[in-house]
Design a protein around this motif. Sequence first.
Motif, PDB file in Angstrom:
ATOM      1  N   GLY A   7      83.349  11.693  12.113  1.00  0.00           N
ATOM      2  CA  GLY A   7      82.148  12.254  12.713  1.00  0.00           C
ATOM      3  C   GLY A   7      81.308  11.225  13.438  1.00  0.00           C
ATOM      4  O   GLY A   7      81.645  10.043  13.498  1.00  0.00           O
ATOM      5  N   PRO A   8      80.181  11.667  13.997  1.00  0.00           N
ATOM      6  CA  PRO A   8      79.354  10.785  14.824  1.00  0.00           C
ATOM      7  C   PRO A   8      78.668   9.650  14.045  1.00  0.00           C
ATOM      8  O   PRO A   8      78.249   8.670  14.645  1.00  0.00           O
ATOM      9  CB  PRO A   8      78.323  11.724  15.446  1.00  0.00           C
ATOM     10  N   LEU A   9      78.554   9.778  12.727  1.00  0.00           N
ATOM     11  CA  LEU A   9      77.906   8.729  11.929  1.00  0.00           C
ATOM     12  C   LEU A   9      78.928   7.824  11.240  1.00  0.00           C
ATOM     13  O   LEU A   9      78.577   7.050  10.346  1.00  0.00           O
ATOM     14  CB  LEU A   9      76.958   9.359  10.906  1.00  0.00           C
ATOM     15  N   ASN A  10      80.181   7.892  11.670  1.00  0.00           N
ATOM     16  CA  ASN A  10      81.256   7.085  11.105  1.00  0.00           C
ATOM     17  C   ASN A  10      80.842   5.613  11.035  1.00  0.00           C
ATOM     18  O   ASN A  10      80.360   5.045  12.011  1.00  0.00           O
ATOM     19  CB  ASN A  10      82.505   7.228  11.982  1.00  0.00           C
ATOM     20  N   GLY A  11      81.011   5.016   9.873  1.00  0.00           N
ATOM     21  CA  GLY A  11      80.702   3.595   9.722  1.00  0.00           C
ATOM     22  C   GLY A  11      80.437   3.245   8.276  1.00  0.00           C
ATOM     23  O   GLY A  11      80.463   4.094   7.388  1.00  0.00           O
ATOM     24  N   THR A  12      80.165   1.966   8.047  1.00  0.00           N
ATOM     25  CA  THR A  12      79.825   1.458   6.722  1.00  0.00           C
ATOM     26  C   THR A  12      78.393   0.971   6.763  1.00  0.00           C
ATOM     27  O   THR A  12      78.014   0.201   7.653  1.00  0.00           O
ATOM     28  CB  THR A  12      80.775   0.315   6.314  1.00  0.00           C
ATOM     29  N   TYR A  13      77.605   1.422   5.798  1.00  0.00           N
ATOM     30  CA  TYR A  13      76.179   1.114   5.755  1.00  0.00           C
ATOM     31  C   TYR A  13      75.873   0.419   4.438  1.00  0.00           C
ATOM     32  O   TYR A  13      76.130   0.959   3.364  1.00  0.00           O
ATOM     33  CB  TYR A  13      75.366   2.408   5.886  1.00  0.00           C
ATOM     34  N   ASP A  14      75.354  -0.796   4.528  1.00  0.00           N
ATOM     35  CA  ASP A  14      75.054  -1.596   3.349  1.00  0.00           C
ATOM     36  C   ASP A  14      73.554  -1.733   3.153  1.00  0.00           C
ATOM     37  O   ASP A  14      72.830  -2.056   4.095  1.00  0.00           O
ATOM     38  CB  ASP A  14      75.668  -2.995   3.486  1.00  0.00           C
ATOM     39  N   GLY A  15      73.122  -1.510   1.924  1.00  0.00           N
ATOM     40  CA  GLY A  15      71.719  -1.675   1.572  1.00  0.00           C
ATOM     41  C   GLY A  15      70.911  -0.408   1.811  1.00  0.00           C
ATOM     42  O   GLY A  15      71.246   0.423   2.658  1.00  0.00           O
ATOM     43  N   LEU A  16      69.854  -0.287   1.046  1.00  0.00           N
ATOM     44  CA  LEU A  16      69.027   0.913   1.062  1.00  0.00           C
ATOM     45  C   LEU A  16      68.424   1.210   2.430  1.00  0.00           C
ATOM     46  O   LEU A  16      68.396   2.361   2.868  1.00  0.00           O
ATOM     47  CB  LEU A  16      67.929   0.781   0.004  1.00  0.00           C
ATOM     48  N   GLN A  17      67.969   0.207   3.138  1.00  0.00           N
ATOM     49  CA  GLN A  17      67.350   0.417   4.448  1.00  0.00           C
ATOM     50  C   GLN A  17      68.361   1.008   5.444  1.00  0.00           C
ATOM     51  O   GLN A  17      68.064   1.958   6.169  1.00  0.00           O
ATOM     52  CB  GLN A  17      66.768  -0.885   4.983  1.00  0.00           C
ATOM     53  N   SER A  18      69.550   0.470   5.477  1.00  0.00           N
ATOM     54  CA  SER A  18      70.602   0.952   6.375  1.00  0.00           C
ATOM     55  C   SER A  18      71.037   2.374   6.009  1.00  0.00           C
ATOM     56  O   SER A  18      71.246   3.229   6.883  1.00  0.00           O
ATOM     57  CB  SER A  18      71.787  -0.009   6.316  1.00  0.00           C
ATOM     58  N   ILE A  19      71.162   2.627   4.713  1.00  0.00           N
ATOM     59  CA  ILE A  19      71.561   3.951   4.246  1.00  0.00           C
ATOM     60  C   ILE A  19      70.482   4.975   4.573  1.00  0.00           C
ATOM     61  O   ILE A  19      70.771   6.078   5.043  1.00  0.00           O
ATOM     62  CB  ILE A  19      71.882   3.919   2.736  1.00  0.00           C
ATOM     63  N   ARG A  20      69.238   4.623   4.371  1.00  0.00           N
ATOM     64  CA  ARG A  20      68.138   5.548   4.686  1.00  0.00           C
ATOM     65  C   ARG A  20      68.137   5.891   6.177  1.00  0.00           C
ATOM     66  O   ARG A  20      67.934   7.047   6.556  1.00  0.00           O
ATOM     67  CB  ARG A  20      66.793   4.966   4.268  1.00  0.00           C
ATOM     68  N   ALA A  21      68.396   4.911   7.023  1.00  0.00           N
ATOM     69  CA  ALA A  21      68.399   5.144   8.475  1.00  0.00           C
ATOM     70  C   ALA A  21      69.485   6.145   8.871  1.00  0.00           C
ATOM     71  O   ALA A  21      69.244   7.021   9.718  1.00  0.00           O
ATOM     72  CB  ALA A  21      68.589   3.825   9.222  1.00  0.00           C
ATOM     73  N   VAL A  22      70.674   6.060   8.266  1.00  0.00           N
ATOM     74  CA  VAL A  22      71.737   7.001   8.619  1.00  0.00           C
ATOM     75  C   VAL A  22      71.405   8.403   8.106  1.00  0.00           C
ATOM     76  O   VAL A  22      71.652   9.395   8.797  1.00  0.00           O
ATOM     77  CB  VAL A  22      73.125   6.518   8.151  1.00  0.00           C
ATOM     78  N   TRP A  23      70.825   8.500   6.923  1.00  0.00           N
ATOM     79  CA  TRP A  23      70.434   9.818   6.419  1.00  0.00           C
ATOM     80  C   TRP A  23      69.308  10.422   7.255  1.00  0.00           C
ATOM     81  O   TRP A  23      69.252  11.646   7.427  1.00  0.00           O
ATOM     82  CB  TRP A  23      70.055   9.767   4.944  1.00  0.00           C
ATOM     83  N   GLU A  24      68.404   9.592   7.778  1.00  0.00           N
ATOM     84  CA  GLU A  24      67.356  10.100   8.682  1.00  0.00           C
ATOM     85  C   GLU A  24      67.992  10.759   9.904  1.00  0.00           C
ATOM     86  O   GLU A  24      67.575  11.843  10.325  1.00  0.00           O
ATOM     87  CB  GLU A  24      66.425   8.969   9.126  1.00  0.00           C
ATOM     88  N   LYS A  25      69.004  10.117  10.474  1.00  0.00           N
ATOM     89  CA  LYS A  25      69.706  10.687  11.631  1.00  0.00           C
ATOM     90  C   LYS A  25      70.366  12.011  11.261  1.00  0.00           C
ATOM     91  O   LYS A  25      70.296  12.982  12.014  1.00  0.00           O
ATOM     92  CB  LYS A  25      70.771   9.711  12.151  1.00  0.00           C
ATOM     93  N   PHE A  26      71.029  12.039  10.113  1.00  0.00           N
ATOM     94  CA  PHE A  26      71.727  13.246   9.685  1.00  0.00           C
ATOM     95  C   PHE A  26      70.747  14.399   9.468  1.00  0.00           C
ATOM     96  O   PHE A  26      70.962  15.505   9.965  1.00  0.00           O
ATOM     97  CB  PHE A  26      72.522  12.971   8.401  1.00  0.00           C
TER      98      PHE A  26
END
Length: 142
Positions: free
Chosen positions: A57-76
């Motif tokens: 999907g469009p968010l394909n990738g590896t996200y490390d750390g809470l800040q990075s994970i929060r940013a991807v969930w914000e997009k979703f």
Amino acid sequence: MKRRAVAVGWLILLSSSAFAGPAVDDAKAHFQAIAAGDLNRITDAYADHARLNWVGGPLNGTYDGLQSIRAVWEKFVKAQGPLKLTVDKVEESANPQGATVTANVEFQGKQAIKVRYVLTYREGRLVSETWQIDPHLSVVGY
């Protein structure tokens, strides 16, 4: 004979508790938070050093750390809005060092998003999450 019956009873009790442990409850709450689009509830479960592997999907990738994970969930959350949730085949494997929960999950909104989930918990915190998009996944639900 009586000792054997008591031992068998204890084994049944101990083995049945493995099917619906605390990590299963945490995983279900996580899925519900995602479906509701509740960013704070989604991210509250993670340890600071957590990793999210989003496969497909469009968010394909590896996200490390809470800040990075929060940013991807914000997009979703922004792209999807509230979703209908169906969960199937939830299983937990646990030992004193942690627990892993696997599940087939479908989020239904603008389109169906079928996900094979793998969540790993240590000390009650989500440390690893794999979101594997699988359009052919069977999700019957409960």
